[in-house]
Design a protein around this motif. Structure first.
Motif, mmCIF file in Angstrom:
data_model
loop_
_atom_site.group_PDB
_atom_site.id
_atom_site.type_symbol
_atom_site.label_atom_id
_atom_site.label_comp_id
_atom_site.label_asym_id
_atom_site.label_seq_id
_atom_site.Cartn_x
_atom_site.Cartn_y
_atom_site.Cartn_z
ATOM 1 N N GLU A 67 83.847 51.783 83.671
ATOM 2 C CA GLU A 67 84.492 52.979 83.121
ATOM 3 C C GLU A 67 84.958 52.756 81.681
ATOM 4 O O GLU A 67 85.739 53.548 81.159
ATOM 5 C CB GLU A 67 85.676 53.386 83.997
ATOM 6 C CG GLU A 67 86.763 52.327 84.086
ATOM 7 C CD GLU A 67 87.930 52.708 84.983
ATOM 8 O OE1 GLU A 67 88.027 53.872 85.396
ATOM 9 O OE2 GLU A 67 88.744 51.815 85.289
ATOM 10 N N GLN A 68 84.494 51.682 81.063
ATOM 11 C CA GLN A 68 84.911 51.384 79.689
ATOM 12 C C GLN A 68 83.754 51.598 78.714
ATOM 13 O O GLN A 68 82.613 51.433 79.120
ATOM 14 C CB GLN A 68 85.392 49.915 79.606
ATOM 15 C CG GLN A 68 86.638 49.611 80.428
ATOM 16 C CD GLN A 68 87.916 50.217 79.861
ATOM 17 O OE1 GLN A 68 87.903 50.861 78.806
ATOM 18 N NE2 GLN A 68 89.016 50.046 80.596
ATOM 19 N N PRO A 69 83.969 51.917 77.479
ATOM 20 C CA PRO A 69 85.290 52.159 76.859
ATOM 21 C C PRO A 69 85.854 53.543 77.173
ATOM 22 O O PRO A 69 87.026 53.779 76.966
ATOM 23 C CB PRO A 69 84.994 52.049 75.363
ATOM 24 C CG PRO A 69 83.564 52.492 75.244
ATOM 25 C CD PRO A 69 82.885 52.013 76.494
ATOM 26 N N ILE A 70 84.990 54.440 77.664
ATOM 27 C CA ILE A 70 85.467 55.758 78.118
ATOM 28 C C ILE A 70 84.725 56.080 79.408
ATOM 29 O O ILE A 70 83.660 55.521 79.692
ATOM 30 C CB ILE A 70 85.191 56.886 77.089
ATOM 31 C CG1 ILE A 70 83.691 56.932 76.743
ATOM 32 C CG2 ILE A 70 86.042 56.704 75.847
ATOM 33 C CD1 ILE A 70 83.292 58.156 75.932
ATOM 34 N N HIS A 71 85.295 56.962 80.212
ATOM 35 C CA HIS A 71 84.604 57.391 81.425
ATOM 36 C C HIS A 71 83.212 57.880 81.062
ATOM 37 O O HIS A 71 83.032 58.605 80.085
ATOM 38 C CB HIS A 71 85.394 58.512 82.111
ATOM 39 C CG HIS A 71 86.603 58.011 82.831
ATOM 40 N ND1 HIS A 71 87.841 58.601 82.725
ATOM 41 C CD2 HIS A 71 86.772 56.971 83.676
ATOM 42 C CE1 HIS A 71 88.714 57.946 83.464
ATOM 43 N NE2 HIS A 71 88.098 56.945 84.049
ATOM 44 N N PHE A 72 82.250 57.497 81.880
ATOM 45 C CA PHE A 72 80.858 57.807 81.547
ATOM 46 C C PHE A 72 80.611 59.316 81.517
ATOM 47 O O PHE A 72 79.743 59.801 80.803
ATOM 48 C CB PHE A 72 79.916 57.107 82.528
ATOM 49 C CG PHE A 72 79.987 55.593 82.470
ATOM 50 C CD1 PHE A 72 80.740 54.928 81.487
ATOM 51 C CD2 PHE A 72 79.284 54.815 83.385
ATOM 52 C CE1 PHE A 72 80.800 53.533 81.431
ATOM 53 C CE2 PHE A 72 79.336 53.431 83.333
ATOM 54 C CZ PHE A 72 80.095 52.789 82.368
ATOM 55 N N GLN A 73 81.391 60.044 82.295
ATOM 56 C CA GLN A 73 81.216 61.505 82.278
ATOM 57 C C GLN A 73 81.648 62.104 80.936
ATOM 58 O O GLN A 73 81.092 63.113 80.498
ATOM 59 C CB GLN A 73 82.002 62.146 83.431
ATOM 60 C CG GLN A 73 81.689 63.626 83.599
ATOM 61 C CD GLN A 73 82.393 64.249 84.789
ATOM 62 O OE1 GLN A 73 83.078 63.569 85.542
ATOM 63 N NE2 GLN A 73 82.230 65.544 84.966
ATOM 64 N N LEU A 74 82.635 61.488 80.297
ATOM 65 C CA LEU A 74 83.036 61.948 78.966
ATOM 66 C C LEU A 74 81.953 61.595 77.937
ATOM 67 O O LEU A 74 81.659 62.389 77.028
ATOM 68 C CB LEU A 74 84.396 61.340 78.584
ATOM 69 C CG LEU A 74 84.956 61.743 77.209
ATOM 70 C CD1 LEU A 74 85.044 63.253 77.053
ATOM 71 C CD2 LEU A 74 86.324 61.108 76.977
ATOM 72 N N ALA A 75 81.335 60.421 78.107
ATOM 73 C CA ALA A 75 80.207 60.066 77.224
ATOM 74 C C ALA A 75 79.091 61.100 77.373
ATOM 75 O O ALA A 75 78.485 61.531 76.387
ATOM 76 C CB ALA A 75 79.697 58.667 77.579
ATOM 77 N N PHE A 76 78.848 61.512 78.628
ATOM 78 C CA PHE A 76 77.861 62.572 78.866
ATOM 79 C C PHE A 76 78.245 63.854 78.129
ATOM 80 O O PHE A 76 77.420 64.488 77.470
ATOM 81 C CB PHE A 76 77.737 62.836 80.370
ATOM 82 C CG PHE A 76 77.105 64.167 80.704
ATOM 83 C CD1 PHE A 76 75.737 64.356 80.570
ATOM 84 C CD2 PHE A 76 77.883 65.234 81.130
ATOM 85 C CE1 PHE A 76 75.154 65.591 80.849
ATOM 86 C CE2 PHE A 76 77.312 66.461 81.423
ATOM 87 C CZ PHE A 76 75.945 66.641 81.280
ATOM 88 N N ALA A 77 79.525 64.233 78.225
ATOM 89 C CA ALA A 77 79.981 65.480 77.613
ATOM 90 C C ALA A 77 79.785 65.449 76.097
ATOM 91 O O ALA A 77 79.346 66.438 75.493
ATOM 92 C CB ALA A 77 81.451 65.729 77.955
#
Lengths: 348, 348
Positions: free
Chosen positions: B93-103
């Motif tokens: 989940e680092q450095p950011i949640h993968f769903q936010l990377a998707f967004a």
């Protein structure tokens, strides 16, 4: 991020319409004298309580198509999702939804602990048997009864209360326990589909915690396969012990267009077969029917005034109007309860 | 009946904290050069990627207890419910949640179709790479990015978009596909529990439709056993064909106290085993642990800065503070990733 929840108007409206039926049956008289012809089901062939006819043939044909390996309509086991409405599809729903009967009984049972209800609307009217005054309270009165009976306790406590009610309460017309007002032809259908690798779900407008109190023992459907309307829950520690407390607020209304939304959100696969009996099931049937490959959609039409009730377009409870039209135009299967079912209720 | 939905503040707050990590990694640099020692797992014994130690022993002991017929801790198969957090528990989940990377990737991919974003906050800052200005937008900026990337399409379209992203996107530090950043010791644990009659569920703060895009193929967890945060869906007919359209409104936030509430509402049984890694899992672990009979609660502690990341109390993503304290005082099992796992990521 904005959050908007619409008020559960269709559901409350249905309750209000249904409440008309309270007049003579729930607040007034005791059990009536309905007699029902019942035929014992043979367990030899599948769907033994079903008369030979188009409905039974359509079910058998669909199941054969999707379960024949190598056939053109074959569906892998994991995708054999079948969804069933509950009220009016798996058990009866007249003269009022059984969950509303529970709510009214519960208010009466709680009355001694709530002396203030003797002067507080709408409880005072309900406890005095003044149906007209109670109904004059409209949405607000019914919501108050639902809140008083369905919140303020832990989920474990609520499950115990419902189970106790189901054990002791009797239907006003038949004198039967409510769980004896299930339809054997539908129980056979559930068993038959499961024997063919289907995973069976309930998708009901009723409260999920209410239905779970009997779904496993009566329908063979485990709690995690029951989808229903949801109240909000609050997690809290009581004496250091975690509790989930039922709140009077609605989380989700699983009716009408809410049914396909709940199916998508909670199951995440489109069903290949759906079973309902009212306009509240229309969108679930449409969503199922519109998938690719062979699909099955079935509407139970209550046509048997002698053994059960006959109702459709004009009924405040379980109104079947647009969904019946669509069933006919789209080619969904319609069960004529009087003609198609050898048996409506289990032998006592 | 009143309906009140609180704004999803904890979830949004977590996003804001996490957004700090965007600075160098998502808007700035390309893939970094982290190297990871990986050990091939033997498939002979259960939990082959786990070193012998208290965590592995505790798992084996618990499973033996609840599956030994006639034993004092025996639990029937139907009640062997195990719930797993996803981010930081099953995959990184680092450095950011993968769903936010998707967004964020999704906003960049959509930019050509949205010329107005070049002058519209917060998209203009994001597209110009001006992280400071983007972050200055706070909750509102992040919510706008989530809404733009997660709504306005049908559920079928969204699933295809996520699958496409998972196939092509690469993690900025490891250069791996995100689905190759799952933890083999946890995959073994899922398999092991299922081989012992457990039904495994994901209970995640992430979006349910996002997780389902890979949960079946990567974790062996079917869509109907994935619980996550939910957006609202609107049922509508497009050219007479039913669609479920994803709306920008939040239906339910499955984090913190929302997790036991969702477990109760959607599974309807209390789990006997729960697995998490952050304070967002604390109430789920408490709810599981407080049941009668033998229960198992496990916290994955990220202690391996060399092979993965080392973080707990001070991390904006996956903060582990109170739950770690409670794990120690209550006697939950704590996994020390560095000491307990032979392997953190799959061999490439």
């Amino acid at each position: 991020m904005t959050v908007a929840v619409s008020r559960p108007r269709p559901w409350v409206r249905q309750l209000i319409l249904a409440a008309g039926a309270l007049l003579s049956l729930v607040l007034g008289c005791g059990p009536g004298g309905g007699t029902h012809r019942r035929t014992a089901a043979s367990s030899a062939a599948p769907l033994a309580s079903w008369n030979d006819g188009e409905a039974k043939a359509a079910i058998l044909r669909f199941v054969a198509t999707v379960t024949t390996p190598g056939g053109p309509g074959y569906v892998p086991t994991a995708e054999r999702i079948a969804v069933f409405d509950n009220d009016g599809t798996l058990w009866a729903e007249q003269p009022i939804h059984f969950q509303l009967a529970f709510a009214l009984d519960r208010v009466r049972a709680l009355a001694p602990r709530h002396p203030e209800w003797r002067t507080q609307e709408p409880f005072n009217h309900l406890l005095a048997g003044d149906t007209a005054a109670f109904l004059a309270g409209g949405e607000h009165a019914l919501a108050a009864v639902m809140a008083a009976s369905h919140s303020g306790m832990s989920t474990d406590e609520f499950a115990a209360i419902v189970k106790d009610w189901l054990r002791t309460a009797r239907h006003p017309r038949t004198g039967r326990p409510y769980t004896s007002m299930v339809y054997p032809p539908m129980l056979e259908l559930l068993d038959y589909l499961r024997s063919k690798g289907f995973k069976t779900f309930i998708v009901s407008g009723g409260g999920v915690e209410f239905i779970r109190a009997f779904a496993d023992s009566v329908y063979g459907i485990p709690p995690e396969q029951v989808i229903g309307s949801q109240g909000k829950l609050r997690f809290e520690l009581r004496d250091g012990k975690p509790q989930l407390v039922k709140l009077p607020d609605v989380q989700f209304v699983d009716d009408g267009p809410g049914k396909p939304a709940a199916i998508q959100t909670l199951i995440g696969r489109r069903p290949i077969a759906a079973f309902g009996n009212s306009d509240g099931d229309q969108q679930m049937l449409e969503w199922t029917w519109a998938g690719t490959g062979d699909r099955f959609a079935l509407v139970v039409h209550h046509t048997d005034a002698e053994r059960e009730w006959a109702y459709d377009r004009g009924s405040p409870v379980g109104r079947l109007d647009k969904a019946l039209e669509e069933a006919r135009s789209a080619g969904w299967t319609v069960v004529d309860m009087k003609a198609d079912w050898k048996q409506v209720f289990p032998a006592e």
